[in-house]
Motif scaffolding. Structure first.
Motif, PDB file in Angstrom:
ATOM      1  N   ILE A 232      41.954  38.715  25.740  1.00 59.40           N
ATOM      2  CA  ILE A 232      41.126  38.452  26.917  1.00 59.40           C
ATOM      3  C   ILE A 232      41.470  37.056  27.454  1.00 59.40           C
ATOM      4  O   ILE A 232      41.664  36.864  28.664  1.00 59.40           O
ATOM      5  CB  ILE A 232      39.622  38.538  26.572  1.00 59.40           C
ATOM      6  N   ALA A 233      41.576  36.090  26.560  1.00 61.59           N
ATOM      7  CA  ALA A 233      41.909  34.719  26.966  1.00 61.59           C
ATOM      8  C   ALA A 233      43.275  34.660  27.646  1.00 61.59           C
ATOM      9  O   ALA A 233      43.445  33.952  28.647  1.00 61.59           O
ATOM     10  CB  ALA A 233      41.877  33.792  25.753  1.00 61.59           C
ATOM     11  N   ASN A 234      44.252  35.396  27.125  1.00 60.97           N
ATOM     12  CA  ASN A 234      45.588  35.396  27.727  1.00 60.97           C
ATOM     13  C   ASN A 234      45.561  35.943  29.149  1.00 60.97           C
ATOM     14  O   ASN A 234      46.296  35.470  30.016  1.00 60.97           O
ATOM     15  CB  ASN A 234      46.567  36.191  26.872  1.00 60.97           C
ATOM     16  N   THR A 235      44.717  36.932  29.388  1.00 63.84           N
ATOM     17  CA  THR A 235      44.593  37.472  30.743  1.00 63.84           C
ATOM     18  C   THR A 235      43.981  36.433  31.670  1.00 63.84           C
ATOM     19  O   THR A 235      44.436  36.261  32.810  1.00 63.84           O
ATOM     20  CB  THR A 235      43.765  38.769  30.726  1.00 63.84           C
ATOM     21  N   ALA A 236      42.961  35.722  31.190  1.00 62.08           N
ATOM     22  CA  ALA A 236      42.360  34.655  31.991  1.00 62.08           C
ATOM     23  C   ALA A 236      43.390  33.565  32.286  1.00 62.08           C
ATOM     24  O   ALA A 236      43.473  33.067  33.417  1.00 62.08           O
ATOM     25  CB  ALA A 236      41.144  34.076  31.279  1.00 62.08           C
ATOM     26  N   LEU A 237      44.187  33.219  31.287  1.00 59.64           N
ATOM     27  CA  LEU A 237      45.225  32.200  31.495  1.00 59.64           C
ATOM     28  C   LEU A 237      46.255  32.659  32.520  1.00 59.64           C
ATOM     29  O   LEU A 237      46.695  31.881  33.371  1.00 59.64           O
ATOM     30  CB  LEU A 237      45.916  31.862  30.173  1.00 59.64           C
ATOM     31  N   PHE A 238      46.646  33.924  32.436  1.00 56.08           N
ATOM     32  CA  PHE A 238      47.584  34.461  33.427  1.00 56.08           C
ATOM     33  C   PHE A 238      47.003  34.349  34.828  1.00 56.08           C
ATOM     34  O   PHE A 238      47.661  33.867  35.752  1.00 56.08           O
ATOM     35  CB  PHE A 238      47.930  35.923  33.116  1.00 56.08           C
ATOM     36  N   LEU A 239      45.744  34.779  34.993  1.00 61.24           N
ATOM     37  CA  LEU A 239      45.130  34.738  36.313  1.00 61.24           C
ATOM     38  C   LEU A 239      45.002  33.310  36.842  1.00 61.24           C
ATOM     39  O   LEU A 239      45.074  33.087  38.054  1.00 61.24           O
ATOM     40  CB  LEU A 239      43.756  35.413  36.284  1.00 61.24           C
ATOM     41  N   ALA A 240      44.820  32.358  35.956  1.00 54.98           N
ATOM     42  CA  ALA A 240      44.687  30.958  36.366  1.00 54.98           C
ATOM     43  C   ALA A 240      46.037  30.300  36.621  1.00 54.98           C
ATOM     44  O   ALA A 240      46.094  29.228  37.225  1.00 54.98           O
ATOM     45  CB  ALA A 240      43.927  30.176  35.306  1.00 54.98           C
ATOM     46  N   SER A 241      47.105  30.957  36.194  1.00 58.07           N
ATOM     47  CA  SER A 241      48.429  30.349  36.309  1.00 58.07           C
ATOM     48  C   SER A 241      49.081  30.624  37.663  1.00 58.07           C
ATOM     49  O   SER A 241      48.639  31.476  38.434  1.00 58.07           O
ATOM     50  CB  SER A 241      49.345  30.882  35.200  1.00 58.07           C
ATOM     51  N   ASN A 242      50.166  29.902  37.926  1.00 57.66           N
ATOM     52  CA  ASN A 242      50.939  30.141  39.143  1.00 57.66           C
ATOM     53  C   ASN A 242      51.642  31.494  39.123  1.00 57.66           C
ATOM     54  O   ASN A 242      52.080  31.964  40.166  1.00 57.66           O
ATOM     55  CB  ASN A 242      51.954  29.012  39.354  1.00 57.66           C
ATOM     56  N   CYS A 243      51.753  32.101  37.956  1.00 58.46           N
ATOM     57  CA  CYS A 243      52.354  33.440  37.877  1.00 58.46           C
ATOM     58  C   CYS A 243      51.513  34.466  38.643  1.00 58.46           C
ATOM     59  O   CYS A 243      52.020  35.497  39.046  1.00 58.46           O
ATOM     60  CB  CYS A 243      52.507  33.888  36.423  1.00 58.46           C
ATOM     61  N   ALA A 244      50.233  34.168  38.833  1.00 56.68           N
ATOM     62  CA  ALA A 244      49.328  35.073  39.554  1.00 56.68           C
ATOM     63  C   ALA A 244      48.907  34.453  40.885  1.00 56.68           C
ATOM     64  O   ALA A 244      47.802  34.693  41.367  1.00 56.68           O
ATOM     65  CB  ALA A 244      48.110  35.370  38.687  1.00 56.68           C
ATOM     66  N   SER A 245      49.794  33.688  41.495  1.00 57.47           N
ATOM     67  CA  SER A 245      49.427  32.921  42.685  1.00 57.47           C
ATOM     68  C   SER A 245      49.013  33.765  43.880  1.00 57.47           C
ATOM     69  O   SER A 245      48.373  33.268  44.797  1.00 57.47           O
ATOM     70  CB  SER A 245      50.572  31.989  43.081  1.00 57.47           C
ATOM     71  N   TYR A 246      49.359  35.051  43.890  1.00 55.17           N
ATOM     72  CA  TYR A 246      48.977  35.922  45.011  1.00 55.17           C
ATOM     73  C   TYR A 246      47.960  36.967  44.576  1.00 55.17           C
ATOM     74  O   TYR A 246      47.675  37.921  45.289  1.00 55.17           O
ATOM     75  CB  TYR A 246      50.226  36.587  45.603  1.00 55.17           C
ATOM     76  N   VAL A 247      47.378  36.789  43.406  1.00 53.79           N
ATOM     77  CA  VAL A 247      46.376  37.728  42.893  1.00 53.79           C
ATOM     78  C   VAL A 247      44.998  37.154  43.162  1.00 53.79           C
ATOM     79  O   VAL A 247      44.651  36.088  42.655  1.00 53.79           O
ATOM     80  CB  VAL A 247      46.557  37.975  41.375  1.00 53.79           C
ATOM     81  N   THR A 248      44.229  37.852  43.964  1.00 51.88           N
ATOM     82  CA  THR A 248      42.842  37.478  44.201  1.00 51.88           C
ATOM     83  C   THR A 248      42.052  38.724  44.551  1.00 51.88           C
ATOM     84  O   THR A 248      42.596  39.681  45.105  1.00 51.88           O
ATOM     85  CB  THR A 248      42.703  36.383  45.285  1.00 51.88           C
ATOM     86  N   GLY A 249      40.799  38.735  44.161  1.00 53.97           N
ATOM     87  CA  GLY A 249      39.961  39.905  44.398  1.00 53.97           C
ATOM     88  C   GLY A 249      40.206  41.019  43.408  1.00 53.97           C
ATOM     89  O   GLY A 249      39.705  42.131  43.576  1.00 53.97           O
ATOM     90  N   ALA A 250      40.958  40.740  42.348  1.00 49.76           N
ATOM     91  CA  ALA A 250      41.283  41.774  41.361  1.00 49.76           C
ATOM     92  C   ALA A 250      40.137  41.936  40.364  1.00 49.76           C
ATOM     93  O   ALA A 250      39.469  40.973  40.004  1.00 49.76           O
ATOM     94  CB  ALA A 250      42.569  41.418  40.615  1.00 49.76           C
ATOM     95  N   GLN A 251      39.934  43.157  39.942  1.00 54.68           N
ATOM     96  CA  GLN A 251      38.975  43.485  38.895  1.00 54.68           C
ATOM     97  C   GLN A 251      39.812  44.087  37.764  1.00 54.68           C
ATOM     98  O   GLN A 251      40.285  45.207  37.878  1.00 54.68           O
ATOM     99  CB  GLN A 251      37.968  44.527  39.392  1.00 54.68           C
ATOM    100  N   ILE A 252      40.030  43.351  36.710  1.00 57.28           N
ATOM    101  CA  ILE A 252      40.916  43.797  35.641  1.00 57.28           C
ATOM    102  C   ILE A 252      40.095  44.360  34.486  1.00 57.28           C
ATOM    103  O   ILE A 252      39.350  43.638  33.830  1.00 57.28           O
ATOM    104  CB  ILE A 252      41.837  42.662  35.166  1.00 57.28           C
ATOM    105  N   ALA A 253      40.242  45.666  34.268  1.00 54.91           N
ATOM    106  CA  ALA A 253      39.568  46.320  33.149  1.00 54.91           C
ATOM    107  C   ALA A 253      40.413  46.116  31.899  1.00 54.91           C
ATOM    108  O   ALA A 253      41.626  46.325  31.913  1.00 54.91           O
ATOM    109  CB  ALA A 253      39.397  47.809  33.430  1.00 54.91           C
ATOM    110  N   MET A 254      39.764  45.689  30.830  1.00 50.44           N
ATOM    111  CA  MET A 254      40.446  45.506  29.550  1.00 50.44           C
ATOM    112  C   MET A 254      39.652  46.255  28.492  1.00 50.44           C
ATOM    113  O   MET A 254      38.990  45.651  27.650  1.00 50.44           O
ATOM    114  CB  MET A 254      40.566  44.021  29.211  1.00 50.44           C
ATOM    115  N   ASP A 255      39.699  47.574  28.575  1.00 48.86           N
ATOM    116  CA  ASP A 255      38.882  48.392  27.674  1.00 48.86           C
ATOM    117  C   ASP A 255      39.693  49.438  26.927  1.00 48.86           C
ATOM    118  O   ASP A 255      39.153  50.424  26.450  1.00 48.86           O
ATOM    119  CB  ASP A 255      37.737  49.043  28.443  1.00 48.86           C
TER     120      ASP A 255
END
Length: 125
Positions: free
Chosen positions: A94-117
């Protein structure tokens, strides 16, 4: 700037009505904030973790084991068997996904709802 929110329910449950309503509101607010602030360089995403193997899960298994007489391992395996991937998530995942979203690798990702179930609630958005 990046913001992310955590919600836990994607499906309604009669056992989790207040929390489910709060989680649904959190997801809607996250999407609305992403839309409102995207033009200002602020990204907002939501992570929806499913069952995650934490100390709380361990404590629940211990308690259920005492109440039912089943071993913690039996209870864990039974719970995990209901998840298509066959296991709980680990907090680091879960933390790695948060880190990815906070990183420049996800610079064009916004409004995403990521299910991790573990594919428990498959969906197409």
């Amino acid at each position: 700037m990046t913001a992310y929110r955590m919600a836990t329910r994607l499906r309604s449950s009669r056992m989790h009505l207040p929390g489910g309503a709060a989680d649904a509101a959190l997801m809607l607010v996250s999407a609305g904030l992403a839309n409102a602030w995207g033009g200002h360089g602020i990204r907002v995403n939501a992570i929806n973790p499913g069952a995650t193997y934490t100390d709380g899960v361990k404590n629940s298994l211990e308690t259920e084991s005492r109440l039912t007489g089943k071993t913690e391992e039996e209870l864990l395996k039974a719970n995990e068997s209901r998840i298509p991937m066959g296991r709980y998530a680990h907090p680091l995942e879960i933390a790695n996904t948060a880190l990815f979203l906070a990183s420049n690798c996800a610079s064009y990702v916004t409004g995403a709802q990521i299910a991790m179930d573990g594919a428990l609630t498959p969906m197409v958005v």
